[in-house]
Motif scaffolding. Structure first.
Motif, short mmCIF file in Angstrom:
data_model
loop_
_atom_site.label_atom_id
_atom_site.label_comp_id
_atom_site.label_asym_id
_atom_site.label_seq_id
_atom_site.Cartn_x
_atom_site.Cartn_y
_atom_site.Cartn_z
N ALA A 194 0.82 -1.21 0.00
CA ALA A 194 0.00 0.00 0.00
C ALA A 194 0.86 1.26 0.00
CB ALA A 194 -0.93 -0.01 1.21
N ASP A 353 -2.96 -4.62 -5.30
CA ASP A 353 -3.85 -5.23 -4.33
C ASP A 353 -4.33 -6.58 -4.87
OD1 ASP A 353 -5.69 -4.58 -6.27
OD2 ASP A 353 -7.06 -3.52 -4.94
N GLU A 354 -5.12 -7.28 -4.09
CA GLU A 354 -5.52 -8.64 -4.44
C GLU A 354 -6.23 -8.70 -5.79
OE1 GLU A 354 -8.31 -12.26 -2.62
OE2 GLU A 354 -7.87 -10.48 -1.42
N ASN A 440 -4.71 -0.57 -7.89
CA ASN A 440 -5.64 -0.77 -6.79
C ASN A 440 -7.02 -0.95 -7.38
OD1 ASN A 440 -7.08 -0.74 -4.44
ND2 ASN A 440 -5.98 0.98 -3.55
N ARG A 442 -9.63 -2.87 -6.19
CA ARG A 442 -10.64 -3.48 -5.32
C ARG A 442 -11.99 -2.79 -5.46
NH1 ARG A 442 -7.70 -0.34 -1.70
NH2 ARG A 442 -8.89 1.09 -0.40
#
Length: 499
Positions: A194, A353-354, A440, A442
């Motif tokens: 992050a 991110d995931e 990012n 998400r």
């Protein structure tokens, strides 16, 4: 603005409606709830909210077209809560209802929810702890509950408040600076996660390390025999795991003591940091990955109002006393060691991110390749290897080299397409140049997430959140898939089992 006051339906109206509930599978339960409603209405401590709850429950039971055989079945109905479900359960079992039982059930439910807030503890472990008699987080520090907790969960109990707080970027920078000052200068230390996405607050300090002598790039295991990836078919699909607990980059399990003793990460990074009293607790440790909790280091003049810091750190004795007493601030810390040839792939996997990493892996699968933390790979089947060997004078030596210790289970070899450059990997995936702060995803809406089936990935449309860039980069859903949610007990339990 006028606020509508809660006014329950007059009891006479409710009772007149309840008298119409004379048929159906659950008449006896409706009669029970009607009696409870009458008792509450005539009680000196009449509760308008309880009366309304009974009204809603009576209607819910009446509309249910199947017999209710237990409180567990009743609580699934919309409008029936824990208290009324307990009343129904006691009634069906022929027992006298006791409001104390309802209070105990609510206390148990509250304790389970509280324990689940501890990092690493899921519903199963939380329920076991409550069944054993634990009622508060302080109880979990008692010896009688130690056997019910894994080492990682014990760390969560001790440092849970610290592990769940968001930390400012300056604290991550202090951690990185301390590490640089206390390990060999031959290591490169990079903040990722992050922090590299330019987030204001960080859930964990993620650090990537490189060493000029650490050059071996691990090869992925061979594709499954049943997968089309075992041969270069027209589809070019590669297996991608999109459900269940996801792989933790650089974390290995079932490693040997010899691998630990030869690990530059454990011997030349973790050991010096433990000696410097930076590391407070370990969640998982392997030759290429360490996860745990660190004590936030302070400068020697941090408590003095003398202007700019001198840059020197507090003596180790102060940190040792803070660790023993549990004083100070603690942060979640992840350390990963990657070969120099895997610099780009490691940055992609650890920075995004995931959802971003998932999309990148699906894009690799769409192109008949495989992406992990060590690089972008392409699988060559035995047929391809045979064709190449016929045109190679050193066929035998070449075939032996390309086996890559895969063994005879699957004939073929992995080719490392790219590992050093992030931009070249993204170009191979046709994702274009994506700045770290934009990795990012998400906030992608659920209807526009990439399909879990490799080969249906399409970059023709997407929407990103307003705080990301407005450029278009998307995924097309091909089939409807549901994720498999696992119990959270092992969320931080990837502890390396040394043999």
């Amino acid at each position: 603005m006028f606020m509508r006051r809660l006014t329950p339906t007059p009891i006479s109206c409710c009772l007149s409606r309840s008298r119409t509930y004379t048929t159906g599978h659950n008449k006896v339960i409706i009669d029970l709830l009607t009696r409870c409603l009458k008792e509450e209405d005539s009680s000196p401590t009449r509760n308008a909210y309880k009366i309304r709850s009974f009204q809603v429950a009576i209607a819910a039971v009446h509309e249910h077209d199947k017999p209710i055989r237990s409180g567990k079945e009743a609580i699934k109905l919309r409008g029936i809560g824990l208290g009324i479900a307990n009343r129904i359960d006691f009634f069906l079992q022929g027992k006298e209802y006791d409001e104390g039982v309802e209070k105990q059930a609510r206390a148990r439910l509250l304790a389970v929810e509280t324990f689940q807030k501890i990092p690493g503890i899921g519903e199963r472990t939380a329920t076991n702890l409550v069944n054993a008699g634990a009622t508060s987080i302080s109880d979990l520090r008692l010896p009688e509950y130690a056997t019910l907790l894994t080492p990682a969960q014990k760390v969560g109990v001790l440092y849970g408040d610290h592990m769940t707080r968001a930390m400012p970027r300056a604290e991550a920078e202090d951690i990185a600076a301390f590490i640089r000052d206390h390990i060999s200068r031959n290591f490169e230390v990079h903040l990722t996660g992050a922090y590299r996405r330019e987030a204001a607050d960080l859930p964990v300090v993620t650090i990537l390390l490189h060493h000029h002598q650490h050059i071996h790039v691990p090869v992925p295991p061979p594709p499954p025999l049943s997968s089309p990836s075992t041969s270069t078919t027209a589809s070019g699909k590669m297996p991608v795991r999109t459900r269940g607990r996801q792989h933790v980059p650089f974390l290995q399990v079932n490693t040997s003591a010899a691998q630990h003793s030869a690990s530059p990460l454990l011997q030349d990074v973790v050991r010096p940091l433990e000696a410097a009293c930076l590391l407070a607790a370990t969640l998982a440790a392997g030759p290429r990955k360490w996860r745990g909790v660190a004590l936030l280091p302070l400068r020697a003049d941090a408590d003095l109002n003398v202007g700019p810091s001198s840059g020197t750190w507090q003596e180790v004795g102060y940190r040792m006393r803070d660790l023993r007493a549990g004083r100070g601030k603690y942060v979640r810390l992840d350390l990963s060691l990657a070969p120099l040839k895997s610099r780009g792939a490691a940055q992609i996997v650890l920075t995004g991110d995931e959802e971003f990493v998932r999309i990148a892996r699906l894009a690799a699968a769409r192109h008949g390749m495989y992406l992990d933390e060590y690089g972008l790979w392409r699988w060559h089947s035995s047929e391809e290897a045979a064709l190449e060997s016929q045109s190679n004078a050193d066929a035998d030596a070449d075939a032996e080299r390309r086996q890559n210790a895969v063994g005879s289970a699957v004939a073929g070899y992995w080719e490392l397409v790219e590992g050093e450059s992030e931009d070249r990997i993204l170009d191979e995936l046709e994702l274009g140049s994506i700045a770290p702060y934009r990795r990012n995803f998400r906030f992608l809406t659920s209807k526009k997430r990439a399909s879990a089936r490799a080969g249906t990935f399409n970059l023709s449309w997407a929407t990103l959140a307003d705080d990301v860039d407005s450029d278009v980069l998307t995924a097309r859903r091909g089939r409807q898939t549901e994720g498999v949610n696992e119990d959270g007990d092992a969320a931080v339990e990837g502890v390396d089992q040394t043999t």
